[in-house]
Design a protein around this motif. Structure first.
Motif, PDB file in Angstrom:
ATOM      1  N   ILE A   5       0.860  -1.184   0.000  1.00  0.00           N
ATOM      2  CA  ILE A   5       0.000   0.000   0.000  1.00  0.00           C
ATOM      3  C   ILE A   5       0.892   1.228   0.000  1.00  0.00           C
ATOM      4  N   GLN A   6       0.839   1.976  -1.077  1.00  0.00           N
ATOM      5  CA  GLN A   6       1.621   3.196  -1.191  1.00  0.00           C
ATOM      6  C   GLN A   6       0.689   4.389  -0.999  1.00  0.00           C
ATOM      7  N   ARG A   7       1.241   5.537  -0.726  1.00  0.00           N
ATOM      8  CA  ARG A   7       0.413   6.745  -0.536  1.00  0.00           C
ATOM      9  C   ARG A   7      -0.430   7.029  -1.767  1.00  0.00           C
ATOM     10  N   LYS A   8       0.129   6.804  -2.940  1.00  0.00           N
ATOM     11  CA  LYS A   8      -0.651   6.883  -4.176  1.00  0.00           C
ATOM     12  C   LYS A   8      -0.699   5.459  -4.712  1.00  0.00           C
ATOM     13  N   HIS A   9      -1.828   4.816  -4.511  1.00  0.00           N
ATOM     14  CA  HIS A   9      -1.975   3.410  -4.861  1.00  0.00           C
ATOM     15  C   HIS A   9      -2.755   3.310  -6.171  1.00  0.00           C
ATOM     16  N   THR A  10      -2.157   2.701  -7.179  1.00  0.00           N
ATOM     17  CA  THR A  10      -2.841   2.530  -8.457  1.00  0.00           C
ATOM     18  C   THR A  10      -3.125   1.059  -8.685  1.00  0.00           C
ATOM     19  N   MET A  11      -4.241   0.821  -9.331  1.00  0.00           N
ATOM     20  CA  MET A  11      -4.668  -0.551  -9.617  1.00  0.00           C
ATOM     21  C   MET A  11      -5.174  -0.607 -11.058  1.00  0.00           C
ATOM     22  N   SER A 119     -16.591  -9.535 -24.653  1.00  0.00           N
ATOM     23  CA  SER A 119     -16.111  -8.171 -24.416  1.00  0.00           C
ATOM     24  C   SER A 119     -14.825  -8.191 -23.616  1.00  0.00           C
ATOM     25  N   PHE A 120     -14.062  -7.136 -23.792  1.00  0.00           N
ATOM     26  CA  PHE A 120     -12.896  -6.887 -22.954  1.00  0.00           C
ATOM     27  C   PHE A 120     -13.299  -5.801 -21.966  1.00  0.00           C
ATOM     28  N   PHE A 121     -13.076  -6.049 -20.674  1.00  0.00           N
ATOM     29  CA  PHE A 121     -13.463  -5.111 -19.615  1.00  0.00           C
ATOM     30  C   PHE A 121     -12.219  -4.719 -18.838  1.00  0.00           C
ATOM     31  N   ASP A 122     -12.011  -3.419 -18.643  1.00  0.00           N
ATOM     32  CA  ASP A 122     -10.914  -3.025 -17.766  1.00  0.00           C
ATOM     33  C   ASP A 122     -11.362  -1.959 -16.782  1.00  0.00           C
ATOM     34  N   TRP A 123     -10.633  -1.939 -15.658  1.00  0.00           N
ATOM     35  CA  TRP A 123     -10.977  -1.088 -14.527  1.00  0.00           C
ATOM     36  C   TRP A 123      -9.679  -0.546 -13.957  1.00  0.00           C
ATOM     37  N   SER A 124      -9.479   0.749 -14.069  1.00  0.00           N
ATOM     38  CA  SER A 124      -8.283   1.377 -13.504  1.00  0.00           C
ATOM     39  C   SER A 124      -8.710   2.275 -12.344  1.00  0.00           C
ATOM     40  N   ARG A 125      -7.857   2.327 -11.317  1.00  0.00           N
ATOM     41  CA  ARG A 125      -8.189   3.084 -10.103  1.00  0.00           C
ATOM     42  C   ARG A 125      -6.941   3.724  -9.529  1.00  0.00           C
ATOM     43  N   THR A 126      -7.138   4.877  -8.943  1.00  0.00           N
ATOM     44  CA  THR A 126      -6.088   5.558  -8.203  1.00  0.00           C
ATOM     45  C   THR A 126      -6.658   5.977  -6.855  1.00  0.00           C
ATOM     46  N   LEU A 127      -5.945   5.596  -5.805  1.00  0.00           N
ATOM     47  CA  LEU A 127      -6.338   5.973  -4.453  1.00  0.00           C
ATOM     48  C   LEU A 127      -5.179   6.742  -3.826  1.00  0.00           C
ATOM     49  N   ASP A 128      -5.474   7.900  -3.265  1.00  0.00           N
ATOM     50  CA  ASP A 128      -4.494   8.614  -2.453  1.00  0.00           C
ATOM     51  C   ASP A 128      -4.825   8.285  -1.007  1.00  0.00           C
ATOM     52  N   ILE A 129      -3.873   7.684  -0.313  1.00  0.00           N
ATOM     53  CA  ILE A 129      -4.085   7.234   1.058  1.00  0.00           C
ATOM     54  C   ILE A 129      -3.681   8.356   2.024  1.00  0.00           C
ATOM     55  N   ALA A 130      -4.558   8.656   2.964  1.00  0.00           N
ATOM     56  CA  ALA A 130      -4.312   9.720   3.943  1.00  0.00           C
ATOM     57  C   ALA A 130      -3.162   9.335   4.867  1.00  0.00           C
ATOM     58  N   GLU A 131      -2.458  10.340   5.332  1.00  0.00           N
ATOM     59  CA  GLU A 131      -1.330  10.123   6.252  1.00  0.00           C
ATOM     60  C   GLU A 131      -1.767   9.395   7.525  1.00  0.00           C
ATOM     61  N   ASP A 132      -2.973   9.700   8.010  1.00  0.00           N
ATOM     62  CA  ASP A 132      -3.447   9.124   9.269  1.00  0.00           C
ATOM     63  C   ASP A 132      -4.373   7.922   9.065  1.00  0.00           C
ATOM     64  N   ALA A 133      -4.314   7.311   7.894  1.00  0.00           N
ATOM     65  CA  ALA A 133      -5.207   6.203   7.560  1.00  0.00           C
ATOM     66  C   ALA A 133      -4.999   4.999   8.468  1.00  0.00           C
ATOM     67  N   ASP A 134      -6.095   4.311   8.772  1.00  0.00           N
ATOM     68  CA  ASP A 134      -6.028   3.010   9.433  1.00  0.00           C
ATOM     69  C   ASP A 134      -5.653   2.014   8.337  1.00  0.00           C
TER      70      ASP A 134
END
Length: 161
Positions: A5-11, A119-134
């Motif tokens: 899990i990175q601060r900027k997590h891409t999937m 069909s071809f299906f794709d799903w891209s995501r970017t999450l910015d994780i907070a400094e104080d995240a659980d």
């Protein structure tokens, strides 16, 4: 923070579906339907899903809210953009929640050139994780997200039979 899990997590996830692009698109462009597909029963990460502030499946932008079963926190998201011709839809979090400071995602449905019934299906995501995240909660959310493209694949495999 765990290395996975990175601060900027891409999937990015993709799969081939056993349904034609129009059938898939009619389903996945509706946030209520895709949430039902990716969070069934024991994988349920949400409850109380609803369109809010006049949102609907045919409105862009369109806001919808749901609560995470993991911790009861409200998630506020909106369909931010949709391209009916190219079958793409982007959505984002409207407010931070559960350790995710910012969230953006795009789904896309493409034809399989040599097999119009698939069909071809794709799903891209970017999450910015907070400094104080659980980090346990964030890891649980990411773990569920990791399985969601397979849930879409399995949904269309069942309907194809």
């Amino acid at each position: 923070m765990p290395t996975q899990i990175q601060r900027k997590h891409t999937m990015y996830h993709s799969t081939v579906l056993d349904a034609d692009p129009d059938t898939v698109w009619a389903t996945v462009r509706d946030a209520m339907q895709i949430l039902d597909i990716v969070s069934p029963g024991d994988l349920d990460i949400h409850r109380d899903v609803s369109w809010v502030e006049g949102g609907s499946v045919d409105t862009v932008p369109a806001r919808y809210d749901f609560k995470l079963t993991l911790n009861g926190r409200l998630v506020q998201q909106e369909i931010a953009a949709r391209d009916e011709i190219n079958r793409t839809q982007s959505y984002r979090a409207v407010a931070p929640t559960s350790g995710v400071a910012r969230y953006e995602a795009t789904i896309r449905v493409l034809p399989v050139t040599n097999d119009p019934a698939r069909s071809f299906f794709d799903w891209s995501r970017t999450l910015d994780i907070a400094e104080d995240a659980d980090l346990d909660v964030v890891a649980a959310i990411i773990d569920v997200m990791e399985k969601q493209t397979d849930a879409v694949r399995d949904h269309f495999a069942k309907t194809a039979q």
